[in-house]
Design a protein around this motif. Structure first.
Motif, PDB file in Angstrom:
ATOM      1  N   ASP A 185       0.816  -1.224   0.000  1.00  0.00           N
ATOM      2  CA  ASP A 185       0.000   0.000   0.000  1.00  0.00           C
ATOM      3  C   ASP A 185       0.849   1.273   0.000  1.00  0.00           C
ATOM      4  O   ASP A 185       0.437   2.294   0.541  1.00  0.00           O
ATOM      5  CB  ASP A 185      -0.953  -0.008   1.197  1.00  0.00           C
ATOM      6  CG  ASP A 185      -0.221  -0.011   2.543  1.00  0.00           C
ATOM      7  OD1 ASP A 185       1.001  -0.283   2.567  1.00  0.00           O
ATOM      8  OD2 ASP A 185      -0.880   0.254   3.564  1.00  0.00           O
TER       9      ASP A 185
ATOM     10  N   LEU B  35      -0.920   4.531  -1.012  1.00  0.00           N
ATOM     11  CA  LEU B  35      -1.791   5.005   0.065  1.00  0.00           C
ATOM     12  C   LEU B  35      -0.965   5.645   1.174  1.00  0.00           C
ATOM     13  O   LEU B  35      -1.325   6.705   1.698  1.00  0.00           O
ATOM     14  CB  LEU B  35      -2.624   3.852   0.632  1.00  0.00           C
ATOM     15  CG  LEU B  35      -3.498   4.198   1.841  1.00  0.00           C
ATOM     16  CD1 LEU B  35      -4.516   5.278   1.486  1.00  0.00           C
ATOM     17  CD2 LEU B  35      -4.184   2.943   2.366  1.00  0.00           C
ATOM     18  N   ARG B  36       0.156   5.055   1.521  1.00  0.00           N
ATOM     19  CA  ARG B  36       1.034   5.620   2.548  1.00  0.00           C
ATOM     20  C   ARG B  36       1.534   7.007   2.137  1.00  0.00           C
ATOM     21  O   ARG B  36       1.614   7.908   2.970  1.00  0.00           O
ATOM     22  CB  ARG B  36       2.224   4.685   2.810  1.00  0.00           C
ATOM     23  CG  ARG B  36       1.845   3.412   3.528  1.00  0.00           C
ATOM     24  CD  ARG B  36       3.005   2.417   3.545  1.00  0.00           C
ATOM     25  NE  ARG B  36       2.638   1.198   4.196  1.00  0.00           N
ATOM     26  CZ  ARG B  36       2.911   0.900   5.470  1.00  0.00           C
ATOM     27  NH1 ARG B  36       3.580   1.753   6.211  1.00  0.00           N
ATOM     28  NH2 ARG B  36       2.535  -0.243   5.976  1.00  0.00           N
TER      29      ARG B  36
ATOM     30  N   LEU C 291      -1.366   9.399   2.629  1.00  0.00           N
ATOM     31  CA  LEU C 291      -1.560   9.664   4.062  1.00  0.00           C
ATOM     32  C   LEU C 291      -0.466  10.575   4.604  1.00  0.00           C
ATOM     33  O   LEU C 291      -0.734  11.469   5.421  1.00  0.00           O
ATOM     34  CB  LEU C 291      -1.615   8.347   4.844  1.00  0.00           C
ATOM     35  CG  LEU C 291      -2.838   7.470   4.562  1.00  0.00           C
ATOM     36  CD1 LEU C 291      -2.682   6.110   5.242  1.00  0.00           C
ATOM     37  CD2 LEU C 291      -4.120   8.165   4.988  1.00  0.00           C
TER      38      LEU C 291
END
Length: 114
Positions: free
Chosen positions: A79, A82-83, A86
């Motif tokens: 991911d 996504l990291r 974020l």
């Protein structure tokens, strides 16, 4: 020549890149003492780095007032995109807080110079 002709075996994998930059930094830097500007940029770098490391990214370079970070290089996660997102959201929140901290400083600076 023979040693340079050896092939380096590498690994091909996707990497997500995150780049940050202080908007309007040139005009602000021109108004501040170099020591003050360095302190402001250092504070920004610290906050960006904390968010990148929290999501297990890697700082590739500190570029003046910018930061180049990789997600998926060195440490790989399924991911990583996504990291990176974020981390970017955490950076935005952190910069909003830092802007509030600096607002008093800039107001003080403007009163002192003006």
């Amino acid at each position: 020549m023979r040693s340079s002709s050896r092939q380096v075996v590498g690994e091909r994998k996707p990497v997500t890149i995150l780049f940050t930059d202080i908007v309007g930094s040139t005009s602000l830097a021109e108004k501040l003492d170099p020591e003050e500007w360095k302190e402001i940029v250092s504070g920004a770098h610290q906050r960006v780095s904390e968010a990148v490391y929290r999501y297990e990214g890697t700082i590739a370079q500190l570029l003046g007032d910018g930061v180049l970070a990789f997600f998926g290089a060195q440490i790989t996660h399924e991911d990583d995109p996504l990291r990176a997102v974020l981390a970017a959201l955490a950076i935005q929140r952190s910069m909003t807080e830092y802007e509030r901290v600096l607002q008093g400083y800039v107001e003080h600076f403007q009163m002192r110079v003006g």
